[in-house]
Motif scaffolding. Structure first.
Motif, PDB file in Angstrom:
ATOM      1  N   ILE A  98       0.840  -1.203   0.000  1.00 11.52           N
ATOM      2  CA  ILE A  98       0.000   0.000   0.000  1.00 11.52           C
ATOM      3  C   ILE A  98       0.875   1.253   0.000  1.00 11.52           C
ATOM      4  N   ALA A  99       1.864   1.270   0.914  1.00 14.84           N
ATOM      5  CA  ALA A  99       2.719   2.453   1.032  1.00 14.84           C
ATOM      6  C   ALA A  99       3.476   2.714  -0.268  1.00 14.84           C
ATOM      7  N   GLU A 100       3.980   1.653  -0.887  1.00 14.24           N
ATOM      8  CA  GLU A 100       4.842   1.816  -2.061  1.00 14.24           C
ATOM      9  C   GLU A 100       4.108   2.520  -3.208  1.00 14.24           C
ATOM     10  N   VAL A 101       2.861   2.135  -3.415  1.00 15.01           N
ATOM     11  CA  VAL A 101       2.080   2.750  -4.495  1.00 15.01           C
ATOM     12  C   VAL A 101       1.999   4.268  -4.305  1.00 15.01           C
ATOM     13  N   PHE A 102       1.677   4.674  -3.071  1.00 14.20           N
ATOM     14  CA  PHE A 102       1.532   6.106  -2.802  1.00 14.20           C
ATOM     15  C   PHE A 102       2.891   6.812  -2.840  1.00 14.20           C
ATOM     16  N   ILE A 103       3.915   6.124  -2.355  1.00 18.33           N
ATOM     17  CA  ILE A 103       5.252   6.723  -2.344  1.00 18.33           C
ATOM     18  C   ILE A 103       5.701   7.029  -3.765  1.00 18.33           C
ATOM     19  N   LEU A 104       5.521   6.049  -4.659  1.00 15.23           N
ATOM     20  CA  LEU A 104       5.986   6.242  -6.039  1.00 15.23           C
ATOM     21  C   LEU A 104       5.301   7.450  -6.681  1.00 15.23           C
ATOM     22  N   ALA A 105       4.011   7.593  -6.431  1.00  9.42           N
ATOM     23  CA  ALA A 105       3.272   8.693  -7.045  1.00  9.42           C
ATOM     24  C   ALA A 105       3.613  10.038  -6.404  1.00  9.42           C
ATOM     25  N   TRP A 106       3.596  10.071  -5.082  1.00 18.22           N
ATOM     26  CA  TRP A 106       3.825  11.330  -4.366  1.00 18.22           C
ATOM     27  C   TRP A 106       5.260  11.819  -4.560  1.00 18.22           C
ATOM     28  N   ALA A 107       6.216  10.886  -4.538  1.00 21.17           N
ATOM     29  CA  ALA A 107       7.617  11.271  -4.715  1.00 21.17           C
ATOM     30  C   ALA A 107       7.853  11.835  -6.122  1.00 21.17           C
ATOM     31  N   LEU A 108       7.177  11.239  -7.100  1.00 22.16           N
ATOM     32  CA  LEU A 108       7.335  11.760  -8.466  1.00 22.16           C
ATOM     33  C   LEU A 108       6.783  13.177  -8.562  1.00 22.16           C
ATOM     34  N   ALA A 167       0.269   5.204  10.861  1.00 24.87           N
ATOM     35  CA  ALA A 167       1.666   4.760  10.813  1.00 24.87           C
ATOM     36  C   ALA A 167       2.103   4.549   9.366  1.00 24.87           C
ATOM     37  N   VAL A 168       1.209   3.979   8.562  1.00 22.97           N
ATOM     38  CA  VAL A 168       1.539   3.776   7.142  1.00 22.97           C
ATOM     39  C   VAL A 168       1.633   5.131   6.420  1.00 22.97           C
ATOM     40  N   VAL A 169       0.741   6.049   6.790  1.00 25.34           N
ATOM     41  CA  VAL A 169       0.849   7.404   6.228  1.00 25.34           C
ATOM     42  C   VAL A 169       2.215   8.006   6.548  1.00 25.34           C
ATOM     43  N   ALA A 170       2.670   7.775   7.799  1.00 21.93           N
ATOM     44  CA  ALA A 170       3.983   8.289   8.203  1.00 21.93           C
ATOM     45  C   ALA A 170       5.085   7.706   7.324  1.00 21.93           C
ATOM     46  N   LEU A 171       5.000   6.405   7.058  1.00 20.94           N
ATOM     47  CA  LEU A 171       6.000   5.772   6.182  1.00 20.94           C
ATOM     48  C   LEU A 171       5.962   6.403   4.794  1.00 20.94           C
ATOM     49  N   ILE A 172       4.755   6.655   4.296  1.00 22.55           N
ATOM     50  CA  ILE A 172       4.611   7.245   2.964  1.00 22.55           C
ATOM     51  C   ILE A 172       5.268   8.627   2.923  1.00 22.55           C
ATOM     52  N   LEU A 173       4.944   9.450   3.925  1.00 24.95           N
ATOM     53  CA  LEU A 173       5.489  10.811   3.943  1.00 24.95           C
ATOM     54  C   LEU A 173       7.017  10.785   4.020  1.00 24.95           C
ATOM     55  N   SER A 174       7.526   9.930   4.883  1.00 24.07           N
ATOM     56  CA  SER A 174       8.966   9.897   5.106  1.00 24.07           C
ATOM     57  C   SER A 174       9.717   9.332   3.892  1.00 24.07           C
ATOM     58  N   TYR A 175       9.267   8.191   3.395  1.00 24.87           N
ATOM     59  CA  TYR A 175       9.977   7.568   2.272  1.00 24.87           C
ATOM     60  C   TYR A 175       9.858   8.366   0.987  1.00 24.87           C
ATOM     61  N   SER A 176       8.750   9.101   0.828  1.00 26.37           N
ATOM     62  CA  SER A 176       8.593   9.899  -0.386  1.00 26.37           C
ATOM     63  C   SER A 176       9.719  10.915  -0.521  1.00 26.37           C
ATOM     64  N   ALA A 177      10.211  11.405   0.622  1.00 19.76           N
ATOM     65  CA  ALA A 177      11.291  12.386   0.574  1.00 19.76           C
ATOM     66  C   ALA A 177      12.553  11.763  -0.042  1.00 19.76           C
ATOM     67  N   TYR A 178      12.847  10.525   0.366  1.00 17.02           N
ATOM     68  CA  TYR A 178      14.029   9.853  -0.196  1.00 17.02           C
ATOM     69  C   TYR A 178      13.830   9.506  -1.672  1.00 17.02           C
ATOM     70  N   VAL A 179      12.674   8.961  -1.953  1.00 16.86           N
ATOM     71  CA  VAL A 179      12.412   8.520  -3.324  1.00 16.86           C
ATOM     72  C   VAL A 179      12.353   9.723  -4.272  1.00 16.86           C
ATOM     73  N   ALA A 180      11.863  10.851  -3.776  1.00 13.29           N
ATOM     74  CA  ALA A 180      11.835  12.057  -4.613  1.00 13.29           C
ATOM     75  C   ALA A 180      13.250  12.447  -5.038  1.00 13.29           C
ATOM     76  N   GLU A 181      14.202  12.285  -4.129  1.00  8.89           N
ATOM     77  CA  GLU A 181      15.591  12.616  -4.469  1.00  8.89           C
ATOM     78  C   GLU A 181      16.143  11.650  -5.514  1.00  8.89           C
ATOM     79  N   VAL A 182      15.733  10.393  -5.421  1.00  9.21           N
ATOM     80  CA  VAL A 182      16.169   9.417  -6.427  1.00  9.21           C
ATOM     81  C   VAL A 182      15.619   9.811  -7.799  1.00  9.21           C
ATOM     82  N   TYR A 183      14.336  10.120  -7.842  1.00  2.49           N
ATOM     83  CA  TYR A 183      13.714  10.566  -9.105  1.00  2.49           C
ATOM     84  C   TYR A 183      14.436  11.804  -9.653  1.00  2.49           C
TER      85      TYR A 183
END
Lengths: 300, 255
Positions: A98-108, A167-183
């Motif tokens: 669940i988190a990964e789907v949102f992370i990929l979109a939000w980070a992009l 808690a999952v929302v927290a993971l999404i918010l936090s990981y999106s920051a890292y993944v955004a830098e990768v993108y």
């Protein structure tokens, strides 16, 4: 390519300048064997067996081994608790997916916001920069506590009260920051001439991003993205800190409290390893393939 | 092709064009006009401003002073929709710049489907016709890295043609090619000239410039120092700088 640091955004696959002959990474484990043929393989096997046997013997015969074995490698305890932990691990996989789907979109979205040029878009760029600075600068576990306990505690009308949800929302918010830098690293690695080509055909800035820049950028950053996937899968254990309904780590913790034995943690570790080791190997393989392709002179 | 020509019948008119990069003034007042079906070759040493001029015409570089008028419309005035202007101008670069993640066919249809909003089937029909005409139909499903440099450059030209531009700008399109691949690209351009395409061509291929151009402009340090019919420029250049340049080309065996 400059990947601006960060635990979740490791350097991609380019060799550091001036050091073209570094050993070729972890996947070089088996290198050197083929060169020496059967004899090399034989030596490797024999020395491996000897080394592992000696290490094992030393450990098992050390003075405190019986204590260690009782506490961490208790067979009966393992048999008793592992099935429960394994089935709870499904929840970790669910959080992850669940988190990964949102992370990929939000980070992009964050990465694109940051790459918009011109003074008009300055506020968006600034927001994206502040966001990534903030969430990369604080421990993920802190965000999990903050949202996982904090939001449900407010009892706001119309807002979900599940600790796990937040808690999952927290993971999404936090990981999106890292993944955004990768993108972003990927987007910046695309040569400006590609954009010039797209714009010269009359494509708008957003069309150029969508059709030309992002597809190429994403392809280039798949290995570091997968690295972040591995990190996320592990960090689903952080949800344990705020939930009553256990996932694998929490389940292990409960078993440990019940029996005063640490073997259940070993069971949880095994479940994580079953998922993360293949992912790590896949990353290595992709990086290796990418490197081979570049050396062959291919563009992508 | 589209848009009615204005009173003076010029497809392109450049007036007093200045362009600087920081302190370096690359173009110092360029005046140039092209009629329909005219082919103008820009010659001159590297750094004389040929590429910058072409990039300015396609509005890829903002200009500092002067005007660019296409079919009577000042495209350098404030508030012009640059995307609309670029759709009418084709430009092909020295390094091809094909999109490596798309097949040849998609490279050619991207502009028509996204910028011109043609349907996929219309765009593909148009692309296939062009690929067929220039002998590349069998490559339509290949990715650019499977093609030779010459084939890639021909695809890049076809990609521009698919937009049915009013004018085509070619920026040293053979400079990055191995010698044996040059002729295929030049043949294609010759055919375009025969078909009446209005073109501005920056080139180092003097023989080619001589037989394709209606007019040759010699750029030197940001100005058009001399222009005229190819025979006059190549046989009896008036300016000493032009003579010097042509002499150096001759000595390098490229003429």
């Amino acid at each position: 390519m400059s990947v601006p640091g960060g635990g979740g955004a490791p350097e991609l696959f380019e060799m550091p300048p001036g050091e073209p002959d570094l050993p070729r990474g972890r996947s070089g484990l088996l290198s050197g064997l083929s060169q020496e043929g059967a004899k090399g393989v034989l030596i490797a096997v024999v020395s491996t067996v000897v080394v592992f046997f000696v290490l094992g013997w030393v450990v098992v015969h050390s003075e405190n081994w019986p204590e260690v074995k009782r506490a961490f490698f208790n067979g009966a305890e393992f048999k008793d608790t592992f099935p429960g932990i394994a089935s709870r691990f499904l929840r970790n996989v669910e959080y992850f997916l669940i988190a990964e789907v949102f992370i990929l979109a939000w980070a992009l979205t964050l990465a694109v916001m940051r790459s918009l040029p011109g003074p008009v878009f300055f506020p968006l760029r600034l927001m994206s920069i502040l966001y990534t600075d903030f969430f990369r600068g604080i421990p993920t576990v802190l965000v999990v506590y903050l949202l996982g306990f904090g939001v449900p505690a407010m009892q706001l009308p119309g807002v979900p009260r599940s600790n796990a949800f937040w808690a999952v929302v927290a993971l999404i918010l936090s990981y999106s920051a890292y993944v955004a830098e990768v993108y972003r690293a990927g987007i910046e690695s695309i040569h400006p001439s590609q954009v010039a080509s797209a714009r010269s055909l009359g494509l708008t800035r957003m069309q150029s991003l969508r059709f030309v820049v992002i597809p190429q950028a994403v392809r280039r950053v798949i290995p570091p993205l997968l690295n972040d996937f591995v990190g996320l899968q592990k960090d689903t254990a952080l949800v344990a800190f705020v939930v009553a309904v256990p996932e694998a780590f929490k389940q292990a913790q409960l078993e440990q409290y019940a029996d005063f034995n640490f073997t259940p943690y070993l069971g949880a570790a095994i479940m994580f390893l079953i998922v993360t080791i293949p992912m790590t190997r896949l990353v290595d393989w992709l990086i290796q393939r990418e490197r081979a392709r570049r050396q062959a002179g291919g563009g992508l | 092709m589209s848009a009615a020509p204005t009173s003076d019948g010029r497809v392109l008119r450049i007036e007093g064009l200045h362009k600087s990069f920081g302190k370096l003034e690359v173009l110092k007042g360029i005046d140039l006009a092209l009629s329909e079906h005219e082919v103008v070759c820009l010659i001159g040493a590297s750094g004389s401003g040929k590429s910058t001029l072409l990039r300015c015409i396609d509005l890829l570089e903002p200009i500092d002073r002067g005007r660019i008028v296409i079919h009577g419309e000042d495209v350098t005035r404030r508030g012009v929709d640059v995307n609309r202007v670029r759709r009418r101008i084709g430009i092909v670069f020295q390094a091809f710049n094909l999109f490596p993640h798309m097949t040849v066919l998609r490279n050619v249809t991207l502009g028509p489907t996204e910028a011109l909003k043609l349907s996929r089937s219309e765009a593909e029909a148009r692309a296939l016709e062009l690929l067929e005409r220039f002998g590349l139909a069998d490559k339509k499903d290949d990715y650019p890295d499977r093609l030779s440099g010459g084939q890639q450059q021909r695809v890049a030209i076809i990609r521009s043609l698919a937009m049915q531009p009013d004018i085509l700008l070619l920026d040293e399109v053979t400079s990055a090619l191995d010698p044996e691949l040059v002729s295929g690209v030049l043949d294609l351009i010759r055919e375009l000239a025969r078909a009446g395409m209005t073109m501005v061509i920056a080139t180092h291929e003097m023989g080619f410039a001589r037989d394709i151009a209606n007019r040759v402009c010699f750029l030197d340090q940001g100005v058009i120092l001399e222009e005229g019919p190819p025979d006059q420029i190549f046989s009896s250049p008036r300016e000493p700088r032009t003579q010097e340049f042509l002499q150096s080309i001759l000595e390098a065996g490229r003429m």
